[in-house]
Motif scaffolding. Structure first.
Motif, mmCIF file in Angstrom:
data_model
loop_
_atom_site.group_PDB
_atom_site.id
_atom_site.type_symbol
_atom_site.label_atom_id
_atom_site.label_comp_id
_atom_site.label_asym_id
_atom_site.label_seq_id
_atom_site.Cartn_x
_atom_site.Cartn_y
_atom_site.Cartn_z
ATOM 1 N N ARG A 1 37.421 38.005 39.880
ATOM 2 C CA ARG A 1 38.153 38.194 41.179
ATOM 3 C C ARG A 1 39.137 36.796 41.506
ATOM 4 O O ARG A 1 39.017 35.798 41.264
ATOM 5 C CB ARG A 1 37.759 38.627 42.312
ATOM 6 C CG ARG A 1 38.819 39.829 42.673
ATOM 7 C CD ARG A 1 37.647 40.816 43.734
ATOM 8 N NE ARG A 1 38.828 41.417 44.561
ATOM 9 C CZ ARG A 1 38.997 41.532 45.585
ATOM 10 N NH1 ARG A 1 37.611 41.056 46.717
ATOM 11 N NH2 ARG A 1 39.716 42.005 46.394
ATOM 12 N N PHE A 2 40.874 37.502 41.792
ATOM 13 C CA PHE A 2 41.460 36.260 42.172
ATOM 14 C C PHE A 2 42.175 35.073 41.334
ATOM 15 O O PHE A 2 42.028 33.572 41.245
ATOM 16 C CB PHE A 2 41.669 35.897 43.804
ATOM 17 C CG PHE A 2 41.006 36.934 44.994
ATOM 18 C CD1 PHE A 2 41.351 37.578 45.451
ATOM 19 C CD2 PHE A 2 39.858 36.550 45.188
ATOM 20 C CE1 PHE A 2 41.882 38.617 46.586
ATOM 21 C CE2 PHE A 2 39.338 38.236 46.008
ATOM 22 C CZ PHE A 2 40.555 38.607 46.375
ATOM 23 N N GLU A 3 41.534 36.019 39.925
ATOM 24 C CA GLU A 3 41.493 34.210 38.845
ATOM 25 C C GLU A 3 41.029 33.485 38.891
ATOM 26 O O GLU A 3 40.811 33.000 38.781
ATOM 27 C CB GLU A 3 43.052 34.250 38.217
ATOM 28 C CG GLU A 3 44.355 35.914 38.574
ATOM 29 C CD GLU A 3 45.938 34.550 37.989
ATOM 30 O OE1 GLU A 3 46.241 33.739 38.310
ATOM 31 O OE2 GLU A 3 46.864 35.358 38.403
ATOM 32 N N MET B 1 38.330 32.405 33.050
ATOM 33 C CA MET B 1 37.691 34.014 32.488
ATOM 34 C C MET B 1 36.505 33.316 31.271
ATOM 35 O O MET B 1 35.946 34.520 30.959
ATOM 36 C CB MET B 1 38.110 35.039 32.478
ATOM 37 C CG MET B 1 38.618 35.733 33.631
ATOM 38 S SD MET B 1 37.236 36.325 34.107
ATOM 39 C CE MET B 1 37.954 37.399 35.691
ATOM 40 N N GLU B 2 37.022 32.429 30.559
ATOM 41 C CA GLU B 2 35.487 31.560 29.698
ATOM 42 C C GLU B 2 33.862 31.675 30.182
ATOM 43 O O GLU B 2 33.951 32.419 29.150
ATOM 44 C CB GLU B 2 35.790 30.280 29.650
ATOM 45 C CG GLU B 2 35.489 29.717 28.349
ATOM 46 C CD GLU B 2 36.371 30.689 26.914
ATOM 47 O OE1 GLU B 2 35.141 30.504 25.557
ATOM 48 O OE2 GLU B 2 36.695 30.968 26.995
ATOM 49 N N ARG B 3 33.701 32.032 31.356
ATOM 50 C CA ARG B 3 32.338 32.073 31.559
ATOM 51 C C ARG B 3 32.105 33.687 31.873
ATOM 52 O O ARG B 3 31.049 33.553 31.182
ATOM 53 C CB ARG B 3 31.947 31.887 33.413
ATOM 54 C CG ARG B 3 31.740 30.219 33.026
ATOM 55 C CD ARG B 3 31.493 30.362 35.242
ATOM 56 N NE ARG B 3 31.860 27.977 34.957
ATOM 57 C CZ ARG B 3 32.554 27.857 36.228
ATOM 58 N NH1 ARG B 3 32.654 28.921 36.989
ATOM 59 N NH2 ARG B 3 32.265 26.409 35.740
ATOM 60 N N CYS B 4 33.239 34.445 32.555
ATOM 61 C CA CYS B 4 32.864 36.096 31.238
ATOM 62 C C CYS B 4 32.436 36.142 30.072
ATOM 63 O O CYS B 4 31.502 36.850 29.597
ATOM 64 C CB CYS B 4 33.680 36.655 32.303
ATOM 65 S SG CYS B 4 34.018 36.466 33.723
ATOM 66 N N ARG C 1 32.212 42.511 37.361
ATOM 67 C CA ARG C 1 31.004 41.549 37.481
ATOM 68 C C ARG C 1 30.123 42.020 36.466
ATOM 69 O O ARG C 1 29.914 43.018 35.979
ATOM 70 C CB ARG C 1 30.786 42.267 39.133
ATOM 71 C CG ARG C 1 29.063 41.454 39.220
ATOM 72 C CD ARG C 1 28.673 41.521 40.447
ATOM 73 N NE ARG C 1 26.956 40.544 40.913
ATOM 74 C CZ ARG C 1 26.340 40.994 39.789
ATOM 75 N NH1 ARG C 1 25.574 42.164 40.092
ATOM 76 N NH2 ARG C 1 24.837 39.983 40.266
ATOM 77 N N TYR C 2 29.737 41.073 35.599
ATOM 78 C CA TYR C 2 28.406 40.891 34.645
ATOM 79 C C TYR C 2 27.682 40.513 35.241
ATOM 80 O O TYR C 2 27.600 39.433 35.814
ATOM 81 C CB TYR C 2 29.297 39.882 33.084
ATOM 82 C CG TYR C 2 30.619 40.964 33.034
ATOM 83 C CD1 TYR C 2 30.963 41.879 31.722
ATOM 84 C CD2 TYR C 2 31.991 39.884 32.988
ATOM 85 C CE1 TYR C 2 31.367 42.185 31.832
ATOM 86 C CE2 TYR C 2 32.569 40.358 32.853
ATOM 87 C CZ TYR C 2 33.300 42.096 31.871
ATOM 88 O OH TYR C 2 34.422 41.946 31.435
#
Length: 185
Positions: free
Chosen positions: A116-118, A1-4, A87-88
């Motif tokens: 989603r789904f880690e 999730m670093e990209r988020c 979703r971003y």
């Protein structure tokens, strides 16, 4: 999730930059709910009343003869049966607001990341928004979107959802309200 986290920072930078863009610009905030999930659910295990919320803010450029260009950050959260969906995205479009009094039509495209789904997936979305003026600052808004759901192909390998391989474009229809946070006349 670093990209988020990275895209969240990019959205903040975009917001600050665009608010400085033009003294004639207008800024809206909008909230939408998926109509099908709100009233009937679907055949993928999501009951009626399932939350699928889209929050969006548009920064509008100067008015032209046909309408105006806008850019926006957007966040979508859905509490789906197969797991939460985040979703971003950032996008751009054009609002046609001179062809019918009190009605705006806004086609746009955005690109973003969904979690989603880690895992993190990159996605495109094509949107059409039809807004009806309620008052000077409020609009009732409907939005149809074709969203690239690359997470659904991945879910095939997890046996999480009954989707066919390659069915990555999903149509959703939303309803909501748009509020003019900054309105110039």
């Amino acid at each position: 999730m670093e990209r988020c986290k990275c895209i969240k920072y990019l959205i903040v930078i975009l917001v600050v930059s665009l608010t400085q863009y033009s003294s004639n610009s207008q800024i809206t905030i909008s909230a939408y709910q998926d109509l099908r999930l709100a009233v009937s659910g679907d055949d993928h295990g999501n009951d009626f009343g399932t939350l699928d919320l889209v929050l969006r803010s548009e920064w509008q450029a100067r008015q032209t003869k046909l309408g105006y260009v806008f850019v926006y950050p957007q966040w979508e959260y859905a509490d789906l049966a197969g797991g939460s969906y985040n979703r971003y995205a950032g996008g751009a479009g054009f609002t046609f607001n001179t062809w019918a009094e009190k009605i705006d039509f806004s086609p746009s495209v955005n690109w973003g990341m969904l979690g989603r789904f880690e895992r993190t997936f990159f996605t495109w979305e094509f949107v059409g928004d039809l807004s009806f003026r309620i008052s000077d600052r409020f609009r009732f808004s409907t939005m149809g979107s074709f969203t690239q759901r690359t997470d659904l192909d991945y879910s095939q390998y997890l046996n999480e959802a009954p989707f066919k391989k390659g069915s990555t474009w999903i149509f959703n229809f939303y309803f909501g309200l748009k509020y003019y946070l900054i309105k110039r006349h």
